[in-house]
Structures are given as C-alpha cells and as structure tokens.
Design an enzyme around this catalytic site. Sequence first.
Site, PDB file in Angstrom:
ATOM      1  N   TYR A 151       0.921  -1.114  -0.520  1.00 31.07           N
ATOM      2  CA  TYR A 151       0.344  -0.425  -0.166  1.00 31.07           C
ATOM      3  C   TYR A 151       0.625   1.378  -0.256  1.00 31.07           C
ATOM      4  CZ  TYR A 151      -3.240   3.618   1.964  1.00 31.07           C
ATOM      5  OH  TYR A 151      -3.896   4.777   1.991  1.00 31.07           O
ATOM      6  N   LYS A 183     -11.520  -8.376   5.082  1.00 25.48           N
ATOM      7  CA  LYS A 183     -12.010  -6.855   4.843  1.00 25.48           C
ATOM      8  C   LYS A 183     -12.424  -6.961   3.995  1.00 25.48           C
ATOM      9  CE  LYS A 183     -11.258  -2.352   5.823  1.00 25.48           C
ATOM     10  NZ  LYS A 183     -10.499  -1.078   6.824  1.00 25.48           N
ATOM     11  N   ASP A 232      -8.562  -3.342  -2.015  1.00 23.93           N
ATOM     12  CA  ASP A 232      -9.045  -1.987  -1.444  1.00 23.93           C
ATOM     13  C   ASP A 232      -9.020  -0.563  -2.614  1.00 23.93           C
ATOM     14  OD1 ASP A 232      -9.670   0.025   0.760  1.00 23.93           O
ATOM     15  OD2 ASP A 232      -8.891  -1.924   1.140  1.00 23.93           O
TER      16      ASP A 232
END
Length: 519
Positions: free
Chosen positions: A262, A369, A297
């Site tokens: 990330y 998640k 995501d």
Amino acid sequence: MVTNKLNLPKEKIDRARELAKNICAPVLDFIDAHTTVTVERATLRLLGADGVSTEGAPVPNLAVDALRDKMSEGAAVWYANALVQTGLEQGELDRRIAEGFNIATLPMGDRQKAKELAAALARRQFSHIDANRAYRESKLEEFKGRSHSPLLYLIVATGNIYEDVKQAQAAALAGADVIAVIRTTAQSLLDYVPYGPTTEGFGGTYATQENFRIMRQALDEVMEREQRYIYQTNYASGLCMPEIAAMGALERLDMMLNDSMYGILFRDINMYRTFVDQRFSRMINAYSGIIINTGEDNYLTTSDAFEKAYTVLASQFLNERFAYAAGLKPWQMGLGHAFEMDPSIENGILYELAQAQMAREIFPEHPLKYMPPTKHMSGDIFKGLVMDNMFNFVSKATGQGIHLLGMLTEAIHTPFMMDRHIAVETALYVMNGIESIMDEIEFRPDGLIVRRAHEVLDRTVRFMEEVERIGLMESIEKAMFADISRSRTGGKGFEGIVEKGEGYFNPVESMLERSLGLA
C-alpha cells in the site's frame, strides 16, 4: 456456511500460492539482510525508550539519528551501552537524550553486558504485551457469540481524540463491533510519531500512543456496559509502520491496517523501505495477537474493478505469503477487497458476488475485510443507501469477516453520527433477513457467477506467472499493480535503509522470530 459453490480447481489455487512463494522469496532475502531507521526506532520503543524533546522530536528518533553511523550494528546495543556506561535509570537517560545528550559519543564498554541488558529490557516490554493479549483473549472468550457476523466496522475521523471518543462510544453503543480511528491527512509521510494526546488533526486524528490509550479506555467502558468485545483499529502503515505496530501492541489495539504494498503504490514510499518495515511490523502484530487488514480495496480506486479484478486476487496471495513469513496465522489475515464495480455495468452485483465468494472459498480461514462502494458512490444519498445495502447483502451472503459499513453520505462529507447509526441499522436489517441464504442457494455450473470466478482465477495465475518471470519490484516499476509505477530507488524514505553488519544485534527481532517459529 457451505463454501464450495464455485468448484474452483484446487490445482490452480495451489499454483497461485506456489507463485506467490516464488515471487516473495527474493524480497524476503533482501529484508533479512537489511534494517531501517524506523525498525530501529520501533526496537528502542520495545526496549522502553520514550519521551520527546521540547521541539517535539521523539527520543527514539533522536537516539537513532545520533547512531546513524552505527546502524549496521543495531541501535539496541548502543542504547543499552549508554545505560551501562552512565549508570542512569532508563527514564533519566531518555530525559537526557531529549535534552540533547548524544549516546553515540560514549565508547562501547562491555558489549555482552549491554546485549544482556537490552534483552532484559525487551523481555519487560514483551511481558506487558503478553498481558494485553491474555486480557483480550479472556474477554473474547467471556463475550463469545455476542459480536455480529461479519464484524461491523465503523470509522471516526474528527481530528480531536476527545471528540473521536464521543463518536466512537456512540457508534459502539449503536452496534458497531470495530472502531477505526482514521489518521490525520498525510501522517503516513511523517518519519516520526507525534507525542501525547492531539486535538488538531485534519481529516483524521494523529496516531500517537497516548491517543491509542485514550481510545482503548473509552472502548473498554462500552465493552463492559454492553458485555460485547469492541475492537480498536488504527493504521500501521507509512514511514513509521513498525513503530505504530509497537504502540498498538503496547496499548492493546486489536486490528491494524498493514499492507505489504500500500505505502509503495499509494503513498510513494520507497519499496525497499516498505518491504523491510512491513515484515518487522507484522511480526509485532503476529506476536501481539493483532489482526491485520490489507489494502487491496485501494487498487480499485485507481484501476477498473471489472477489468483488473485479478490484480486484487494476486495481491491477496502475495499479502498472505508475506504474512506467513512474518509469523501471522490465517485468523490474523484480514485480506482486503471491495465492492467497487461501476453501477452502470449490467449484472454488476452478480460480478461482485462472484468476486466475494471466490475470495471466501480461496481463503476460508481468513477474516476477509470487505470495503463498501466509494469510487462510484452517488451524491444522491438515497441511491447511496441502496448501493450500501447491496454491499451489505453480498457481504453477509458470502460470509465476509470484517465489514466496513458504507455511509449514505460518503460522496458528500465526513459522516455524522446519525449516518453511522443508519449504516448499522440497515446492515443489521439486511444481514438478519438473509442469515441462512447461502444454505438455500447453489450456483449454476455454467452460469455467470461461476464463469466469472474461474475467469478471474485463470487471469490471476497468468498475471502472477508474469510477475514471477520479471520480479515483484520490476512489476511495480512497470505499473502492473493498480496502474501505478514506482521506482526501486525513488519514493520517500529510501535513505533510511541500512544493510545489517556481521555483528548486527536486535533482541526484539530475535525474540519475535523465536516466539513465532521463524528462527
């Protein structure tokens, strides 16, 4: 829940995991041979170093900056040497460092004695972490069966920790199981951790150890009142990833956002720095019993969710492999994904269902998640509420583990408390109403959902074969993940990487590796 509805070929899943292992291996070799300034600062924190100068510079930063020429040996032995050489108590030494005392000016005395002291200091901090983990586990057992499934996850983001407490307690009383305190804008780019309670964050609240403590106390109050465990979450990412993981362990956080790529992709933090930092931070999380949440995501905010779904699955395989390499167990791997299809796509919700069910079947032991729609969220709050409830439907139907509740005002402003209340109430309505739906449903073997899942898995394997061929770092340089290119030697924090010397000593790393079975 029956999880074998897609008939995904085991040999392809096994092939993807084999590829992930091969892709991660050279990166792990690099990690083993290097440390970083923030790994060393986290190490000092886990020896008990604490405090701040009048200018706001944390003692761990001051000590590591002073020891920069000795970093290949590890900071711990020099910090302990300063205690031995001066005869000061730890708190007094930290105060002197905060006032400008340079521990690097002291000659090395009895190195073995310094190592033994450093190890003893680490054991003291680890005893505190052990007690935190034991307390969490006892409360989870006491309140077993009283949390929602999936866990309902809500965020607070006022910028003021005391206002965050009010919103967090209100959200927990309304039914949220997990409270995440969003960090202030761009904190991930700070190469130090602010000190003490804070009230002036922008778009979120500073992650500090004192803020963690304040929120933990507030959520524990609600936990006892509601007789339901309330999970606390923050972000172990950015340039201080290992330090924030250490603070989370010391203050009994339960989940931490902690992704392997990330920071590289979305914050332009140097990839070498990120890979080294993420392993150390994940070992801390593993030891502390903290569940990590990964950031797949985010890929879908820059890439198309339909066309690039395979990159999400590939990243999940890579995050899983890096997590295993840090000692995390499957129950601690909250692999991320998101409900981010363009709403105009015909049968888009069926494609979302295929993606979510595929992830559930490939990672059956992981508390996945699941993130709500954001990229295509409508400014029309009524349409937004419908979109969120389709997300609620898919999440419950496919057995996701951690459910970040969508907000009907996502596209307008930071949610108000009433928005959170509506999010909880509507999610509970949907999820209760379809509790057993998947026990009643089978998918057509030649239908859209099954075909889509097989197609994504096939493309994932082909994609990972290409990544294996050219290497993970070059793949990142070529913008193969999230359509974002990053340079190996570019990005923030590159100067903070240090090659370990032959005599490198880190008692925290050694204790973590032994305890986690990695040594």
